[in-house]
Design an enzyme around this catalytic site. Sequence first.
Site, PDB file in Angstrom:
ATOM      1  N   LYS A 222      23.710  -9.412  -3.363  1.00 30.10           N
ATOM      2  CA  LYS A 222      22.324  -9.290  -3.819  1.00 30.10           C
ATOM      3  C   LYS A 222      22.225  -8.062  -4.717  1.00 30.10           C
ATOM      4  O   LYS A 222      22.818  -7.009  -4.409  1.00 30.10           O
ATOM      5  CB  LYS A 222      21.408  -9.148  -2.596  1.00 30.10           C
ATOM      6  CG  LYS A 222      19.911  -9.186  -2.900  1.00 30.10           C
ATOM      7  CD  LYS A 222      19.099  -9.150  -1.600  1.00 30.10           C
ATOM      8  CE  LYS A 222      17.604  -9.245  -1.834  1.00 30.10           C
ATOM      9  NZ  LYS A 222      16.835  -9.244  -0.561  1.00 30.10           N
TER      10      LYS A 222
ATOM     11  N   SER B  58      13.433 -13.026  -0.115  1.00 28.30           N
ATOM     12  CA  SER B  58      13.724 -12.524  -1.440  1.00 28.30           C
ATOM     13  C   SER B  58      15.169 -12.683  -1.876  1.00 28.30           C
ATOM     14  O   SER B  58      15.460 -12.592  -3.072  1.00 28.30           O
ATOM     15  CB  SER B  58      13.366 -11.038  -1.519  1.00 28.30           C
ATOM     16  OG  SER B  58      14.204 -10.285  -0.652  1.00 28.30           O
TER      17      SER B  58
ATOM     18  N   SER C  50      13.980 -11.987   4.609  1.00 27.78           N
ATOM     19  CA  SER C  50      14.590 -12.301   3.314  1.00 27.78           C
ATOM     20  C   SER C  50      16.010 -12.821   3.348  1.00 27.78           C
ATOM     21  O   SER C  50      16.525 -13.234   2.308  1.00 27.78           O
ATOM     22  CB  SER C  50      14.543 -11.087   2.398  1.00 27.78           C
ATOM     23  OG  SER C  50      13.268 -10.979   1.838  1.00 27.78           O
TER      24      SER C  50
HETATM   25  N1  GLN Z   1       8.791 -11.926   2.242  1.00 29.34           N
HETATM   26  C1  GLN Z   1       8.636 -10.646   2.874  1.00 29.34           C
HETATM   27  C2  GLN Z   1       8.033  -9.692   1.890  1.00 29.34           C
HETATM   28  O1  GLN Z   1       7.683 -10.113   0.853  1.00 29.34           O
HETATM   29  C3  GLN Z   1       9.976 -10.151   3.358  1.00 29.34           C
HETATM   30  C4  GLN Z   1      10.824  -9.630   2.275  1.00 29.34           C
HETATM   31  C5  GLN Z   1      12.160  -9.136   2.742  1.00 29.34           C
HETATM   32  O2  GLN Z   1      12.583  -9.395   3.866  1.00 29.34           O
HETATM   33  N2  GLN Z   1      12.790  -8.343   1.897  1.00 29.34           N
HETATM   34  O3  GLN Z   1       7.889  -8.537   2.127  1.00 29.34           O
END
Ligand code: GLN
Length: 474
Positions: free
Chosen positions: A77, A152, A176
């Site tokens: 990532k 994400s 995410s």
């Molecule tokens: N979807 C969640 C957010 O937008 C979690 C994101 C993540 O785990 N990085 O914060």
Amino acid sequence: MTARTASEIAAGVRSGTLAAAEVLEQHLDRIAAREGEVHAFNLVMTDQARRDAAAVDAAVAAGHDPGPLAGVPLALKDNMCTRGIETTCSSKILEGWKPPYDATVVTRLAAAGAVVVGKTNLDEFAMGSSTENSAFGPTRNPLDITRVPGGSSGGSAAAVAAGFASVSLGSDTGGSIRQPAALCGVVGVKPTYGYVSRYGLVAFASSLDQIGPFTNTVHDAALLLDVIGGHDPMDSTSIPDQHPSLLDAIRRDVVGLRVGRITDLPDGADPDVTERLEAAFDALREAGAKIVDVQVPAFGYGLTAYYLIAPSEASSNLARYDGVRYGLRVERPDTNAMYSATRAAGFGDEVKRRIMLGTYALSAGYYDAYYGKALKVRRLIADDFDRAYEHADVLLTPTAPTVAFPFGSKTDNPLAMYLCDVYTIPTNLAGHPGMSVPFGTGQHGLPVGVQVLAATLGEPTMFRAAAALERAMS
Ligand code: GLN
């Protein structure tokens, strides 16, 4: 598509029956064929990957063992630091920035013989659930390119699902890793907070962020975590104990294991998803586990608490992007104007929304009512889980409320997007491990993931349950 797992690739390369260079070319061919439509990567590192694969093959030829991930093509990532290689967090504000050091996970992967094929796309600074918040355009779900891969870490999930990499790493602050794993039909693990070093992971919400793997099998996830886990003096929140081998753990069956069903879980999952969850309970019961009912009353407050705590930490962490130290700088005659012009141009809408939410929640007069209150809820959630784990060894929930959704269907409604993580967030707040295992399909033939949760450092038990689910599907 050659269905070789990372474990098979590493075994073949180490024994000299498979060339790392050949394995890499197969993956590069798949990237050449489909990356144009999928857009899993911000950067494909073809030349460096070829050099690394050749070095692995040379080591084997010279009689050396390159390590447990010998020749395994891996995607990272793009919020993990790679020395001298752009690390963008899919944000314009970091464009062109090249970290002067490698993240600890990157160092460990290299030492284990893995071959990094590229850096994957994400929601800007890991804020989102669909990868639509990337400044460089969305990633598409390789199983249906009209739909999102989740987020994400959507690029990392898509890279494994499309066969661009055998395995990948993502980060999970509120879901995410697990949510995109569910939407793309792969395994995704969020370890216990402190299990994997965060050194070199660009911070979103430091008290929640954890790095973890995406893989095709539970065995591969165990293999990868055994390599990247363990104490790191460079991360003060890293757990000092030696972790037991997860590859050993998954050899055990689940006879007598207590599997908890949360009876007061928030509603909202689609019927096709709850059907698969019921099938998962049945499968574990058939494998010898005992199903028990538990309550986690504060579970449903996780989302609200998270959207105060995570933005608060983000507003502080992202203060460092000021046009002086990293990436983008928009020139203005005075410093304050330069700061605000840089931040206005460099950050996308969702990141700005989080910074404003967090700044508000932390400001004088509101701190106690918002941030302070959220911390109390966080404590309640952890206490509720602790009580549940007196009766159950693992808990099963849906990973995400729905299968992969079409592009644009939630972009106008941040709250609908936030609800994607209703089942994953409480675990992050408690610091516990959780993982998503593909468990059949739902609407439109799209994959459904089942989430396995465990108490702090309950990875060995969590992996045993996950391996039993996987066996039930094979
Ligand atoms: N979807 C969640 C957010 O937008 C979690 C994101 C993540 O785990 N990085 O914060």
